[in-house]
Design a protein around this motif. Sequence first.
Motif, PDB file in Angstrom:
ATOM      1  N   ARG A 156       0.946  -1.135   0.119  1.00 52.25           N
ATOM      2  CA  ARG A 156       0.071   0.125  -0.110  1.00 52.25           C
ATOM      3  C   ARG A 156       0.788   1.246   0.100  1.00 52.25           C
ATOM      4  NH1 ARG A 156      -5.168   0.310   1.942  1.00 52.25           N
ATOM      5  NH2 ARG A 156      -5.973   2.362   2.075  1.00 52.25           N
ATOM      6  N   GLU A 157       1.975   1.315   0.906  1.00 45.67           N
ATOM      7  CA  GLU A 157       2.504   2.700   0.955  1.00 45.67           C
ATOM      8  C   GLU A 157       3.119   2.940  -0.301  1.00 45.67           C
ATOM      9  OE1 GLU A 157       6.660   3.309   3.455  1.00 45.67           O
ATOM     10  OE2 GLU A 157       5.064   2.110   4.548  1.00 45.67           O
ATOM     11  N   ARG A 165       2.309   1.937  -3.233  1.00 43.51           N
ATOM     12  CA  ARG A 165       1.376   2.332  -4.333  1.00 43.51           C
ATOM     13  C   ARG A 165       0.742   3.593  -4.317  1.00 43.51           C
ATOM     14  NH1 ARG A 165      -0.277  -3.080  -3.792  1.00 43.51           N
ATOM     15  NH2 ARG A 165      -2.061  -2.721  -2.373  1.00 43.51           N
ATOM     16  N   GLU A 166       0.825   4.002  -2.943  1.00 39.42           N
ATOM     17  CA  GLU A 166       0.245   5.413  -2.939  1.00 39.42           C
ATOM     18  C   GLU A 166       1.149   6.325  -3.456  1.00 39.42           C
ATOM     19  OE1 GLU A 166      -0.850   5.755   1.202  1.00 39.42           O
ATOM     20  OE2 GLU A 166      -2.605   4.771   0.974  1.00 39.42           O
ATOM     21  N   ARG A 167       2.435   5.943  -4.030  1.00 41.42           N
ATOM     22  CA  ARG A 167       3.005   6.950  -4.516  1.00 41.42           C
ATOM     23  C   ARG A 167       3.165   6.845  -6.114  1.00 41.42           C
ATOM     24  NH1 ARG A 167       9.153   6.990  -2.282  1.00 41.42           N
ATOM     25  NH2 ARG A 167       9.347   4.764  -3.168  1.00 41.42           N
ATOM     26  N   ARG A 168       2.121   6.088  -6.690  1.00 40.48           N
ATOM     27  CA  ARG A 168       1.817   6.130  -8.226  1.00 40.48           C
ATOM     28  C   ARG A 168       1.889   7.488  -8.590  1.00 40.48           C
ATOM     29  NH1 ARG A 168      -0.949   2.202 -11.851  1.00 40.48           N
ATOM     30  NH2 ARG A 168      -1.100   3.662 -13.712  1.00 40.48           N
ATOM     31  N   GLU A 184      -2.305  11.400 -11.297  1.00 41.12           N
ATOM     32  CA  GLU A 184      -2.437  10.291 -10.460  1.00 41.12           C
ATOM     33  C   GLU A 184      -1.540   9.336 -11.040  1.00 41.12           C
ATOM     34  OE1 GLU A 184      -6.189   9.056  -9.743  1.00 41.12           O
ATOM     35  OE2 GLU A 184      -7.116  11.019  -9.238  1.00 41.12           O
ATOM     36  N   PHE A 235      -7.503  12.154  -6.950  1.00 36.75           N
ATOM     37  CA  PHE A 235      -7.497  11.192  -6.137  1.00 36.75           C
ATOM     38  C   PHE A 235      -8.807  10.836  -5.407  1.00 36.75           C
ATOM     39  CE2 PHE A 235      -3.240  13.428  -5.408  1.00 36.75           C
ATOM     40  CZ  PHE A 235      -2.369  12.455  -5.905  1.00 36.75           C
TER      41      PHE A 235
END
Lengths: 286, 610
Positions: free
Chosen positions: B46-47, B49-52, B385, B404
């Motif tokens: 998750r961590e 992926r949140e920087r995509r 995004e 987002f």
Amino acid sequence: MTLIPLGIPRRLLEFTIDGEPVRAPEGSTILDACRSVGKDVPTLCQGDTLTPKNACRVCVVEVEGARTLVPACSRKAEAGMQVQTDTERARHSRKIVLELLASSVDLSTTPEVAGWLKEYEAKPDRFGPDAARLNEEPKIDNDLYVRDYDKCILCYKCVDACGDQWQNTFAISVVGRGFDARIAVEHDAPLTDSACVYCGNCIEVCPTGALSFKSEFDMRAAGTWDEPAQTETTTVCAYCGVGCNLTLHVQDNEIVKVTSPHDNPVTHGNLCIKGRFGYQHVQNRD
Amino acid sequence: MDLHFGDSKPTDEERAAIDALLGPPESSWEGADRSDADLRWARGGREARERRDLLLPGLHAVNDRIGWISEGALDYLCRRLTVPPAEAYGVATFYAMFSMKPRPATVLHVCTDLACAAAGASELCAGVEARLGLGSGVAVERSPCLGLCERAPAALAIKAGDPVRTAVSAPATVERAVLAASSPDSAPEEPSAALAVPQAAEAGREELVLLSRVGVVDPASLDDYRAHGGYTALRQAFAIGPAGVIREVTDAGLVGRGGAAFPTGRKWQATASQPDHPHYLVCNADESEPGTFKDRVVMEGDPYSLVEAMTIAGYAVGAHKGYLYLRGEYPRALERMEHAIGQARARGLLGDDVLGQGYAFDIEIRRGAGAYICGEETALFNSIEGYRGEPRSKPPFPVEKGLFGKPTAENNVETLVNVLPILTMGAQAYAAIGTGKSTGPKLFCVSGSVDRPGIYELPFGATLGELLDLAGVRKRLRAVLLGGAAGGFVRPDELDIPLTFEGTREAGTTLGSGVVLAFDDTVPLPRLLLRIAEFFRDESCGQCVPCRVGTVRQEEALHRIVGRTGADAAPDIALLREVGRAMKDASICGLGQTAWNAVESAIDRLGAYE
């Protein structure tokens, strides 16, 4: 026994379709509502188990007060909405969209489309013999399935099925832009060099036959593919204990392809490589 | 998700470019060498992926340093961000400024769009290509509008390296463009942004509201900006509170200047009142409409005004983060905005406690990478995004689910800078400018067959003729394109059209983003229409059928009828009308919906093929 999930009760919305009052549960799309009253609107990119992408624009309908036509497959019904499914304006757009599609790709293996072309009097030839189209040879780089780009309408269903909506493999995406956009794996590599796990779920959702079983592709090429002669038998996959349903498509006592019922609560149409392609041992008669 | 990466490895330089943006990788899960500890734990998820949303900056980092993006570089970036390589490849191939194949470190983009075409872009291209053939180390690319229309023809050289070097040549000659490409560092500096505002030099700047500081303040100096009235509007905003700001903007009658003319106050109110948090503010500085360059001039000449305006907008809608999506072809605007934002941050005008008022707000710049469609608001969200810049279907609207998936107010540069005079002069005084329905001052980008091309600021309601007189329209005017490629042509006998939203609508045309492109009778109209069709074919994202295939069929038909008139052209014109109508009705977004407008107006109003 097939389990039918009921979900929480939903409010009924009242609106009209072609002047007739309709009641549909909150959250349904215009297309759901149309189908519930026995009115169908043609659509190619809508899939029963995928979030509609509304990219093909065949299902556009007229909604009172909207500046443009709206895609029935994804627009949620609202109370008081006045929907017209068969106006001259909607029919015109549908006709042109069908013409644009049929002039740019090969729709010969797309179910129902021949009837729609006739119904809307679409004449794809009128863009002239020089009209740009893909005209690309099918990609055959593995023994399980074939990618025939000449039939691809870029409906995004395979991308969604491979990605977060079904398989979570993310092996395919749309690359490039505009008319040059196409479905590809990373770096446009052969499938064998990609992240593909050969679940075949993309074939399951492909509406045009751009993705097909190698077996079907070969039989079509040989002229031996005979769909009316096929029988379909749904059974349970024997490979593991999950209990996926397999529908075996059999022609001349040979399994020619395997699908799975979309309304099955275990698979929702999904299978893995074994269930989808691992059937040769069944008919190995030596 | 179980990501699969190929065997390609990044070069040390590619790795360095990505690590410079993201920092060194923390574990082998992110692409570092494997240690014993890595075998016992899994990182990412998750961590990571949140920087995509760092995908696009990452692609820029590689493309800037190396000049193109190799398989190894893309795979490494994907490892760092936990993005599937297929998706990242789909994103990278979406943008025109990225190359997935090796190419020379220097690329010279030569503009071939409307204003430049009228100023001899094809000769420039041919000349440059003759001089910079194979082995010159420069790739020459024909480019859509570079937003330098007032100095047409234009070229932009980008030389990959650390740091990347850019040089703009406009007005370009073959020699100057070649010089800019071969040594961008020694190319002469661009003329001041003030030169793009000919009105100021001619009549004085008393009547200028939005452009009053361009050419007057030092764009690098925050103190100078404050000395010229900067930050009084923000103080006023804090004095009246967020609801007060929205009320002023609503009372002032401000509507969006990007072309859609949606009431800004209503948009802000709708965003501010959403229960979901956080809220975002997005400034759309991706003007890529052929003939548009006003946002560039504002950002180059008065960058702090945009910083201040974004802060006010963020305050009004309850956002603590603002994104400035700046088109990739504007190196000087990027540099000025980066500097201005940095200065504002250093001086407490951005950050945790803006002006000591307890309000936290910061601005992050995101560079576009050459895609007109990313000016569409929802496509812009996707682009930030880290997805392909394809528009989303609406509803839901951005005020509800935007960037987002959160409530977002998106405004373009010109709309935002209008908020400053609204707060300093008051809603009533502002609304007194212009007409009853179109209030305030408006910026127009005038180029083409005029003596003094540039940005003109006029109150709404001035006529097209008055504007063209100011710009020194040349004799033998054949046509005026209003609103850019997505707008419409008007005839030389229609110059009394009032430049207001309602006036242009009544005249059956559009004001669009304020483009006024004048063409005299030396410009071959069919060739111009073909260029417009080419533009839309190139810029369609390809998502929906009417636009993806329709723009191609439109271009084909226009090719067939170049040089034909009357009955010879009639069948194809009929075909164009049918396809155009479906594109207008059934496309997902404004690009497809307006792609046929200019051609239609040329046929109907100018009799292009009669």
